[in-house]
Enzyme design. Structure first.
Site, PDB file in Angstrom:
ATOM      1  N   THR A  24       0.835  -1.220   0.000  1.00 46.29           N
ATOM      2  CA  THR A  24       0.000   0.000   0.000  1.00 46.29           C
ATOM      3  C   THR A  24       0.857   1.253   0.000  1.00 46.29           C
ATOM      4  OG1 THR A  24      -0.141  -0.179   2.407  1.00 46.29           O
ATOM      5  CG2 THR A  24      -2.017  -1.019   1.142  1.00 46.29           C
ATOM      6  N   ASP A  25       2.141   1.145   0.421  1.00 49.02           N
ATOM      7  CA  ASP A  25       2.916   2.392   0.617  1.00 49.02           C
ATOM      8  C   ASP A  25       3.116   3.163  -0.686  1.00 49.02           C
ATOM      9  OD1 ASP A  25       4.896   0.579  -0.331  1.00 49.02           O
ATOM     10  OD2 ASP A  25       6.424   1.243   1.114  1.00 49.02           O
ATOM     11  N   ASP A  83       9.647   1.009   4.844  1.00 46.66           N
ATOM     12  CA  ASP A  83      10.745   0.410   5.608  1.00 46.66           C
ATOM     13  C   ASP A  83      11.552   1.461   6.365  1.00 46.66           C
ATOM     14  OD1 ASP A  83       9.753  -1.683   4.147  1.00 46.66           O
ATOM     15  OD2 ASP A  83      11.495  -1.887   2.845  1.00 46.66           O
ATOM     16  N   SER A 123      13.146  -5.905   6.353  1.00 47.60           N
ATOM     17  CA  SER A 123      13.827  -4.620   6.138  1.00 47.60           C
ATOM     18  C   SER A 123      15.218  -4.538   6.744  1.00 47.60           C
ATOM     19  CB  SER A 123      12.993  -3.455   6.670  1.00 47.60           C
ATOM     20  OG  SER A 123      11.838  -3.324   5.947  1.00 47.60           O
ATOM     21  N   SER A 124      16.016  -5.569   6.524  1.00 53.99           N
ATOM     22  CA  SER A 124      17.407  -5.483   6.987  1.00 53.99           C
ATOM     23  C   SER A 124      18.123  -4.330   6.278  1.00 53.99           C
ATOM     24  CB  SER A 124      18.134  -6.805   6.718  1.00 53.99           C
ATOM     25  OG  SER A 124      18.114  -7.107   5.340  1.00 53.99           O
ATOM     26  N   SER A 125      17.766  -4.063   5.041  1.00 52.40           N
ATOM     27  CA  SER A 125      18.450  -2.986   4.315  1.00 52.40           C
ATOM     28  C   SER A 125      18.109  -1.618   4.906  1.00 52.40           C
ATOM     29  CB  SER A 125      18.123  -3.035   2.825  1.00 52.40           C
ATOM     30  OG  SER A 125      16.735  -3.058   2.627  1.00 52.40           O
TER      31      SER A 125
HETATM   32  C1  GLA Z   1       9.199  -3.797   0.373  1.00 50.61           C
HETATM   33  C2  GLA Z   1       9.383  -2.331   0.037  1.00 50.61           C
HETATM   34  C3  GLA Z   1       8.367  -1.461   0.782  1.00 50.61           C
HETATM   35  C4  GLA Z   1       6.943  -1.991   0.593  1.00 50.61           C
HETATM   36  C5  GLA Z   1       6.895  -3.488   0.865  1.00 50.61           C
HETATM   37  C6  GLA Z   1       5.547  -4.083   0.542  1.00 50.61           C
HETATM   38  O1  GLA Z   1       9.531  -4.019   1.715  1.00 50.61           O
HETATM   39  O2  GLA Z   1      10.688  -1.913   0.371  1.00 50.61           O
HETATM   40  O3  GLA Z   1       8.470  -0.121   0.364  1.00 50.61           O
HETATM   41  O4  GLA Z   1       6.467  -1.685  -0.687  1.00 50.61           O
HETATM   42  O5  GLA Z   1       7.862  -4.196   0.124  1.00 50.61           O
HETATM   43  O6  GLA Z   1       4.558  -3.563   1.364  1.00 50.61           O
END
Ligand code: GLA
Length: 389
Positions: free
Chosen positions: A45-46, A181, A135-137
């Site tokens: 959704t972001d 993230d 979201s390790s990055s």
């Molecule tokens: C990855 C992307 C985020 C988001 C998600 C899915 O983590 O880095 O920005 O789009 O996928 O919600």
């Protein structure tokens, strides 16, 4: 306080200091940390400017650093047992190494913004599993920006830091991610989830009712995120928005989309239907978790997974097996995908008193179905990126 487990933090810090001494022959001068995240609701959704309910988690990246006065940055990753070295006056991407580009990208973008950077020696240690959808990055980027901020003697808001780290990932690494993230990693608040509005970038703290625990279940299966799938989903959403004459799918309610669904090609319609409903579910789940409404939590999570599987098509066989394992385990309240999908981690909301039994059952059931040993991480809501002693 870093986490609820001071003893484990102490052991971890000791290992990082020992590594720092061995690599650089001195003591670190400062430390920064930034958390990974798990999305409780709001897949994809972001970048459609919708809502996402995110939890910055008690798995994080630590960086111990010491300034240098020659404009050189030397980094050692303990997890990868890998090194990088570059000069701040000449920052080029490295073709074969993604982690180096997260580091270099943050340095390059901060510098382009006119923020003064100081060279440094640094050791990185992370408890966020790599490439698993947590979201390790972003944790690396946000911890590193915090190191440069502290060494440089300047200060930016958490919001601006998140946007700069996203820019580093978009422009230097070349991954067109949304803001989820980096925002989660910079704006986390211990003890609460965040309902993030990706249109105006405001957040609302959401206190999950007592007795409900967030448990992450790692399928251990490879994600294919850098493949074209993520970008393809993104462009299908943009196509849908353009055909319906809105700037982003966020502008549509589920009812408004239903009335105009026939104007879209079927595949695009399915993608749009998922996003518009998922964004509404993020707001609904925030309310349900605050109220401790377990029936609503179960229903919203089930709808989210069904949509991810049938409409957005980001599920893998491993994810279906894990979903079955989570739903069959004692204490489960609701379960769904997490991150971008295509494997990686999933998330369950679990009766807190049953956490151990839930974990044991998921491990057994998933192994019986796949012969793969999953990992299960009960997590707490953690503070965002910060300098610490
Ligand atoms: C990855 C992307 C985020 C988001 C998600 C899915 O983590 O880095 O920005 O789009 O996928 O919600």
């Amino acid at each position: 306080m870093l986490s609820t487990n001071q003893a484990a933090d102490g052991v971890r810090a000791g290992r990082v200091v020992a590594c720092f001494r061995e690599k650089f022959g001195s003591e670190p001068e400062l430390w920064a940390r930034a958390p990974g995240r798990v999305d409780l609701m709001g897949s994809h959704t972001d970048y459609n400017l919708g809502f996402v309910l995110t939890l910055p988690i008690s798995r994080d990246t630590w960086i111990a650093a010491r300034r240098r006065d020659d404009g050189v940055v030397r980094m050692h990753s303990m997890n990868l047992d890998a090194d990088d070295e570059f000069r701040l006056d000449r920052i080029d991407p490295v073709a074969e190494s993604r982690w180096c580009n997260y580091v270099r990208g943050v340095a390059a973008i901060l510098q382009n913004e006119g923020l003064a950077l100081t060279g440094c020696d640094a050791v990185i240690h992370s408890t966020v599993p790599v490439e698993s959808g947590l979201s390790s990055s972003a944790a690396l980027e946000c911890a590193l920006a915090t190191v440069f901020e502290a060494l440089g003697g300047w200060s930016v808001t958490a919001e601006r830091k998140a946007l700069l780290c996203q820019k580093a990932e978009n422009e230097f690494v070349g991954m067109k991610c949304g803001i989820l993230d980096q925002y989660s990693s910079c704006l986390g608040r211990a003890g609460c989830a965040l309902l993030l509005d990706c249109r105006d970038l405001s957040t609302r703290a959401v206190h999950i009712a007592d007795g409900i625990r967030v448990v992450i279940c790692n399928t251990m299966s490879q994600r294919r995120l850098t493949g074209g799938e993520y970008l393809q989903r993104r462009s299908q959403c943009e196509q849908g928005a353009a055909l319906l004459g809105v700037s982003a799918l966020r502008e549509l309610t589920p009812e408004a989309l239903a009335a105009r669904r026939h104007e879209l090609p079927e595949l695009v319609a399915k993608r749009c239907e998922f996003i518009v409903a998922e964004s509404a579910r993020a707001e609904a789940l925030a309310a349900a978790l605050e109220a401790g409404d377990r029936v609503a939590v179960a229903g919203l999570c089930a709808e989210s997974f069904a949509g991810a599987r049938d409409l957005y098509e980001i599920c893998s066989p491993a994810m279906s097996d894990m979903m079955d394992a989570m739903l069959a385990a004692p204490g489960v309240i609701g379960a769904r995908q997490a991150g971008a999908g295509f494997g990686g981690c999933m998330v369950a909301l679990v009766d807190a008193a049953s956490t151990d039994a839930f974990r044991a059952a998921v491990l057994d059931t998933y192994y019986a179905a796949t012969q793969v040993r999953a990992e299960v991480y009960p997590v707490e809501a953690a503070e965002g990126a910060e300098v610490f002693q």
